[in-house]
Design a protein around this motif. Structure first.
Motif, PDB file in Angstrom:
ATOM      1  N   PRO A 249      89.278  67.617  16.195  1.00 42.59           N
ATOM      2  CA  PRO A 249      90.170  66.788  16.150  1.00 42.59           C
ATOM      3  C   PRO A 249      89.888  65.023  15.526  1.00 42.59           C
ATOM      4  O   PRO A 249      90.400  64.680  15.560  1.00 42.59           O
ATOM      5  CB  PRO A 249      90.573  65.952  17.788  1.00 42.59           C
ATOM      6  CG  PRO A 249      89.253  66.888  17.937  1.00 42.59           C
ATOM      7  CD  PRO A 249      89.067  68.103  17.113  1.00 42.59           C
ATOM      8  N   ASP A 250      88.522  65.334  15.436  1.00 36.66           N
ATOM      9  CA  ASP A 250      87.879  64.129  14.706  1.00 36.66           C
ATOM     10  C   ASP A 250      87.189  64.250  13.092  1.00 36.66           C
ATOM     11  O   ASP A 250      86.293  64.543  12.793  1.00 36.66           O
ATOM     12  CB  ASP A 250      86.770  63.196  14.794  1.00 36.66           C
ATOM     13  CG  ASP A 250      86.307  62.464  14.722  1.00 36.66           C
ATOM     14  OD1 ASP A 250      86.868  61.455  14.010  1.00 36.66           O
ATOM     15  OD2 ASP A 250      85.446  61.671  14.999  1.00 36.66           O
ATOM     16  N   PRO A 251      88.202  64.886  12.116  1.00 35.90           N
ATOM     17  CA  PRO A 251      87.495  65.133  10.549  1.00 35.90           C
ATOM     18  C   PRO A 251      86.334  63.997  10.225  1.00 35.90           C
ATOM     19  O   PRO A 251      85.717  64.904   9.643  1.00 35.90           O
ATOM     20  CB  PRO A 251      89.074  65.091   9.646  1.00 35.90           C
ATOM     21  CG  PRO A 251      89.981  64.618  10.182  1.00 35.90           C
ATOM     22  CD  PRO A 251      88.963  64.023  12.014  1.00 35.90           C
TER      23      PRO A 251
END
Length: 153
Positions: A92-94
């Protein structure tokens, strides 16, 4: 140039391959980020990619007369962690994932540089280049770690 023994040639070739992998890894990492939202990270990754290109350019002449640099692909098997793993980042958080992966890669690179310094026969002009690169690579890793720590706040 002083005569370089086979172990030194292999270690220098490993460092060339390591920096080649850094260039590829950082290019992949930059491609996974949002140009607008992640410009701060992209700037650091681009700087590190340029550093890796510079390191590679400095190292190649030290071994080019001694070893065929086409062996670069063969040498990669000596590198403990492949920057190719960066292409498998999902989540979800590249931003956080890219930073974590880059930090991990640079930690492994630091180990390779430390091993090179420890095991390399002392040939002053060569060991000086390797030590300088190790210090600069460590600074690059610390900058990534700082960014990662700020992401976790």
């Amino acid at each position: 140039m002083e005569n370089i023994n086979e172990e030194n040639i292999e270690m220098l070739a490993d460092l060339v391959a390591l920096n080649h992998e850094r260039v590829i890894g950082y290019a992949k990492a930059i491609g996974m980020l949002n140009n607008e939202q992640d410009s701060d990270i992209i700037a650091i990754l681009e700087k590190n990619m340029q550093q890796a290109q510079q390191f590679k350019a400095q190292l190649i002449p030290l071994v080019a007369t001694e070893v065929d640099m086409e062996k670069e692909q063969e040498v990669k098997s000596h590198i403990p962690w492949s920057w190719g793993e960066i292409s498998t980042i999902v989540g979800p958080d590249p931003r956080h994932a890219v930073l974590s992966t880059c930090v991990r890669g640079e930690e492994e690179n630091s180990k390779v540089y430390a091993l090179a310094i420890k095991n390399m026969e002392v040939i002053e002009n060569i060991i000086g280049v390797v030590r300088n690169q190790a210090e600069l690579q460590l600074e690059a890793m610390q900058a990534l770690e700082e960014l990662l720590a700020n992401e976790q706040l």
